[in-house]
Structure formats: C-alpha cells, structure tokens
Design a protein around this motif. Sequence first.
Motif, PDB file in Angstrom:
ATOM      1  N   LEU A  36      29.738  11.247  -3.413  1.00  0.00           N
ATOM      2  CA  LEU A  36      28.740  10.244  -4.259  1.00  0.00           C
ATOM      3  C   LEU A  36      29.809  10.030  -4.981  1.00  0.00           C
ATOM      4  O   LEU A  36      29.700   8.977  -5.503  1.00  0.00           O
ATOM      5  CB  LEU A  36      27.555  11.462  -5.041  1.00  0.00           C
ATOM      6  N   ALA A  37      30.475  10.331  -5.579  1.00  0.00           N
ATOM      7  CA  ALA A  37      31.860  10.929  -6.421  1.00  0.00           C
ATOM      8  C   ALA A  37      32.707   8.834  -5.999  1.00  0.00           C
ATOM      9  O   ALA A  37      32.454   7.863  -7.488  1.00  0.00           O
ATOM     10  CB  ALA A  37      32.990  11.628  -6.504  1.00  0.00           C
ATOM     11  N   PRO A  38      32.854   9.110  -4.852  1.00  0.00           N
ATOM     12  CA  PRO A  38      33.646   7.618  -4.835  1.00  0.00           C
ATOM     13  C   PRO A  38      33.093   6.380  -4.943  1.00  0.00           C
ATOM     14  O   PRO A  38      33.549   5.703  -5.097  1.00  0.00           O
ATOM     15  CB  PRO A  38      34.285   7.978  -3.009  1.00  0.00           C
ATOM     16  N   PHE A  40      30.745   5.950  -7.100  1.00  0.00           N
ATOM     17  CA  PHE A  40      30.728   5.596  -8.444  1.00  0.00           C
ATOM     18  C   PHE A  40      31.884   5.670  -9.538  1.00  0.00           C
ATOM     19  O   PHE A  40      32.782   4.922  -9.727  1.00  0.00           O
ATOM     20  CB  PHE A  40      30.558   7.794  -9.509  1.00  0.00           C
ATOM     21  N   LYS A  41      33.081   5.620  -8.072  1.00  0.00           N
ATOM     22  CA  LYS A  41      34.699   5.945  -8.342  1.00  0.00           C
ATOM     23  C   LYS A  41      34.329   3.751  -8.678  1.00  0.00           C
ATOM     24  O   LYS A  41      35.079   3.706  -8.959  1.00  0.00           O
ATOM     25  CB  LYS A  41      35.423   6.618  -7.777  1.00  0.00           C
ATOM     26  N   LEU A  43      32.842   1.853  -9.015  1.00  0.00           N
ATOM     27  CA  LEU A  43      32.015   1.307  -9.613  1.00  0.00           C
ATOM     28  C   LEU A  43      33.133   1.190 -11.319  1.00  0.00           C
ATOM     29  O   LEU A  43      32.380   0.901 -12.172  1.00  0.00           O
ATOM     30  CB  LEU A  43      30.504   1.820  -9.606  1.00  0.00           C
ATOM     31  N   GLY A  44      33.430   2.476 -11.309  1.00  0.00           N
ATOM     32  CA  GLY A  44      34.240   2.430 -12.183  1.00  0.00           C
ATOM     33  C   GLY A  44      35.715   0.966 -12.495  1.00  0.00           C
ATOM     34  O   GLY A  44      36.353   2.016 -13.594  1.00  0.00           O
ATOM     35  N   ASP A  45      35.593   0.660 -12.386  1.00  0.00           N
ATOM     36  CA  ASP A  45      36.461  -0.827 -12.535  1.00  0.00           C
ATOM     37  C   ASP A  45      35.757  -1.722 -13.076  1.00  0.00           C
ATOM     38  O   ASP A  45      35.449  -2.454 -12.859  1.00  0.00           O
ATOM     39  CB  ASP A  45      37.354  -0.510 -11.273  1.00  0.00           C
ATOM     40  N   PRO A  46      35.860  -2.227 -13.933  1.00  0.00           N
ATOM     41  CA  PRO A  46      35.206  -3.220 -14.406  1.00  0.00           C
ATOM     42  C   PRO A  46      35.261  -4.639 -14.181  1.00  0.00           C
ATOM     43  O   PRO A  46      33.936  -5.044 -13.814  1.00  0.00           O
ATOM     44  CB  PRO A  46      36.003  -4.178 -16.067  1.00  0.00           C
ATOM     45  N   LEU A  49      32.934  -3.524 -10.920  1.00  0.00           N
ATOM     46  CA  LEU A  49      31.650  -3.744 -11.474  1.00  0.00           C
ATOM     47  C   LEU A  49      31.367  -4.977 -11.668  1.00  0.00           C
ATOM     48  O   LEU A  49      29.807  -4.874 -11.740  1.00  0.00           O
ATOM     49  CB  LEU A  49      31.284  -2.642 -13.109  1.00  0.00           C
ATOM     50  N   GLN A  50      31.964  -5.751 -12.071  1.00  0.00           N
ATOM     51  CA  GLN A  50      31.398  -7.083 -12.417  1.00  0.00           C
ATOM     52  C   GLN A  50      31.014  -8.422 -11.129  1.00  0.00           C
ATOM     53  O   GLN A  50      30.008  -8.947 -10.591  1.00  0.00           O
ATOM     54  CB  GLN A  50      32.099  -8.260 -12.841  1.00  0.00           C
ATOM     55  N   MET A  52      29.825  -6.113  -8.004  1.00  0.00           N
ATOM     56  CA  MET A  52      29.390  -5.649  -7.952  1.00  0.00           C
ATOM     57  C   MET A  52      28.120  -6.905  -8.102  1.00  0.00           C
ATOM     58  O   MET A  52      26.888  -6.089  -7.648  1.00  0.00           O
ATOM     59  CB  MET A  52      29.114  -4.369  -8.226  1.00  0.00           C
ATOM     60  N   SER A  53      27.938  -6.779  -9.470  1.00  0.00           N
ATOM     61  CA  SER A  53      27.460  -7.525 -10.044  1.00  0.00           C
ATOM     62  C   SER A  53      26.742  -8.325  -9.801  1.00  0.00           C
ATOM     63  O   SER A  53      25.622  -9.424  -9.369  1.00  0.00           O
ATOM     64  CB  SER A  53      26.505  -7.152 -11.531  1.00  0.00           C
ATOM     65  N   MET A  54      27.561  -9.859  -9.270  1.00  0.00           N
ATOM     66  CA  MET A  54      27.933 -10.868  -9.150  1.00  0.00           C
ATOM     67  C   MET A  54      27.479 -11.437  -7.575  1.00  0.00           C
ATOM     68  O   MET A  54      26.169 -11.898  -7.056  1.00  0.00           O
ATOM     69  CB  MET A  54      28.890 -11.670  -8.697  1.00  0.00           C
TER      70      MET A  54
ATOM     71  N   LEU B  23      21.934  -4.487 -12.848  1.00  0.00           N
ATOM     72  CA  LEU B  23      23.520  -4.890 -12.337  1.00  0.00           C
ATOM     73  C   LEU B  23      22.788  -6.420 -11.116  1.00  0.00           C
ATOM     74  O   LEU B  23      23.210  -7.255 -10.876  1.00  0.00           O
ATOM     75  CB  LEU B  23      23.554  -4.303 -11.416  1.00  0.00           C
ATOM     76  N   ALA B  37      31.932   0.851 -17.343  1.00  0.00           N
ATOM     77  CA  ALA B  37      32.838   1.078 -16.041  1.00  0.00           C
ATOM     78  C   ALA B  37      33.588   2.750 -16.229  1.00  0.00           C
ATOM     79  O   ALA B  37      33.794   3.413 -15.014  1.00  0.00           O
ATOM     80  CB  ALA B  37      34.085   0.473 -16.418  1.00  0.00           C
ATOM     81  N   PHE B  40      31.170   5.252 -15.377  1.00  0.00           N
ATOM     82  CA  PHE B  40      31.255   5.173 -14.147  1.00  0.00           C
ATOM     83  C   PHE B  40      32.393   6.304 -13.380  1.00  0.00           C
ATOM     84  O   PHE B  40      32.142   7.119 -12.559  1.00  0.00           O
ATOM     85  CB  PHE B  40      30.713   4.063 -13.132  1.00  0.00           C
ATOM     86  N   LYS B  41      33.463   5.700 -13.966  1.00  0.00           N
ATOM     87  CA  LYS B  41      35.267   6.509 -13.425  1.00  0.00           C
ATOM     88  C   LYS B  41      34.883   7.811 -13.893  1.00  0.00           C
ATOM     89  O   LYS B  41      35.284   8.336 -13.392  1.00  0.00           O
ATOM     90  CB  LYS B  41      35.647   5.161 -14.976  1.00  0.00           C
ATOM     91  N   GLY B  44      33.417   9.316 -11.296  1.00  0.00           N
ATOM     92  CA  GLY B  44      33.643   9.084  -9.846  1.00  0.00           C
ATOM     93  C   GLY B  44      35.018  10.193  -9.262  1.00  0.00           C
ATOM     94  O   GLY B  44      35.770   9.844  -8.743  1.00  0.00           O
ATOM     95  N   LEU B  49      31.538  14.842 -11.241  1.00  0.00           N
ATOM     96  CA  LEU B  49      30.356  14.781 -11.194  1.00  0.00           C
ATOM     97  C   LEU B  49      29.533  16.276 -11.272  1.00  0.00           C
ATOM     98  O   LEU B  49      28.634  16.164 -11.425  1.00  0.00           O
ATOM     99  CB  LEU B  49      30.643  14.153  -9.689  1.00  0.00           C
TER     100      LEU B  49
END
Lengths: 125, 125
Positions: A36-38, A40-41, A43-46, A49-50, A52-54, B23, B37, B40-41, B44, B49
């Motif tokens: 699971l961590a990967p 979240f990872k 999504l851990g960049d702004p 994340l944008q 993904m949302s777009m 999102l 972000a 989530f990071k 990650g 976790l």
Amino acid sequence: MSKQGVSPPAVDLTADEPCCPPLAQRRVPAETAAVLAPAFKALGDPVRLQLMSMIASAEGGEVCVCELTPSFDLSGPTISHHLKTLREAGLVDAERRGTWVYYRARPAILRQLALLLTVELTPVA
Amino acid sequence: MSKQGVSPPAVDLTADEPCCPPLAQRRVPAETAAVLAPAFKALGDPVRLQLMSMIASAEGGEVCVCELTPSFDLSGPTISHHLKTLREAGLVDAERRGTWVYYRARPAILRQLALLLTVELTPVA
DNA sequence: TCTCTGATTCGACGGGCGTCGAGACAGGCG
DNA sequence: CGCCTGTCTCGACGCCCGTCGAATCAGAGA
C-alpha cells in the motif's frame, strides 16, 4: 479475475473487493504496508496529486496528456515521468489513440486507499 | 510543536470540518495539493504506514514509543525519525508523561484524506 | 546529586527522487 | 516518402530521504 491460486497472495490492489480493513481498526501487517505504501507515496507529490485529480475528475473519465501538461510550469518529460509513476503505482491507466495518449483513473484502488484511512466517527471517547 | 502563527490561511488539515471535496469530483488546486501531498508522502513509507496503523488502532487511543520500537528491525533513532515525520505531517500527536512518550492519532486529518480519495460507487461506466 | 533508562537530536553515508534537455519513437498528413 | 506534432526514454544534476551510531536531553529513583 486475478491469478489467485498461487502461493504469494500478497495484496491485490486492482481487485474490486476490499483488501484491508481501516488502518485504525487493525494493525496493518508488514506485507500489506509494503504493497500500500507505494500508492500513498505516488500521491505524496503535489504535482502528481493534481494530476491524479485532473484525471479522476475528467469528464468522460479520461484526459489527454496534451491537456495535462500546459497546467504546470514543468517540462513535458517531467509530466510524463510523473504519469509513469502514477501508472506504476496502479493508480491510473494509459491508452494511446492515434497521436494522443489518454489517461484514466482506477477507482478500485482509490476506494481501497480511502477505506484504509477511514476512521469511525466515534472512536471511543 | 505548533509554532509559527503564520499568516497564509492555506488549508487547515487539523480542522474538523472537511477542507476539500473528493479528488475525483473537482480538480485539486495547487495550494491544496501542496498542503495535502506531505500527508500522503508521510504515509508513503511502509514503516510509517505500520506505525500510523499501530498508533491509530491502539487501545485507549495511544501507544508508548517503547511498544512501537520492538516491532521493527530498526534502530531507535530511526523509529524516532519516522515518528517525527508523522508528527510534522500532522498525522499524530506526541505527549511525554514521565519517562515515556505516548503517540495518538489525529482522526480529523485521516478523515479528510479518506474523503479526498473517495470515489462514487457508480463513476459513469 | 548521581545514575539509569527511554527518547530525541546530530552528523554522516548511500540510494532514490524531481527536474531538465536532447534524442528517440509513434502516428497523421502533405 | 518526408515532415511535423505529441509523447516517452535516456543521462545527468542536485537535493532529499532512510538508515545508522554516538551523543544529548528528560525524568525517575536511590
């Protein structure tokens, strides 16, 4: 639909059925955390994340890369790199149609991540 | 640890009211992404976790660091470093009581992250 | 006060990540 | 076929991150 039956069950994030109970309900085992961590990872960049949302909020369920790129002050290769990261995390799918490449979200994994973070309204208090 | 009475309102993840719609419902703006972000990071990493889960699922709502550390093949300083990361991401709170330090989860931010990842059951198909 | 235990900080090392430009690949169109 | 546009791959660069051991800090207790 997955190739179950094999020995390493691991955790299949692409499956539609919930893989794991909320993080606050039961201790997440190491193997599950490793899978699971990967996500979240990713999504851990702004920027991601944008992206993904777009992608997830796109009408018709998909977006062309050519619509994504101009929204950022970043080079094409960099956006492409982030999209690859999202792809490898299993968060999105890509499909080439002619000159353009379209991305779409994978709702199942998003739901599972959401479920994992779910907390009961009345913890205990 | 909450210093800096900064001016920029930005997005308050510690608030109990939802800060942002899913999102997949609306494009996450850059400022929001910049605030979300890091959370989530922080999740990650497999170790973090698991730590988050151990803390959030703890009976009584809190855990002593001394209960966390022996669950991993990692040095004390490393666990402490990961806990600091979770703390700075606003995911957990720490309180020292005598010799021991206890960590507890911040349900509000978890709920907001879960909400952000929420997808409607019938996307469009 | 001195000492002991639990937890954090510090400094360092190696690997990974975000970014770029240049180049390669894919496909549409003269 | 040759060219043009859109996308990805490849190296390279600098910074950040996960890990450690040693040192430091915080309290409890003798």
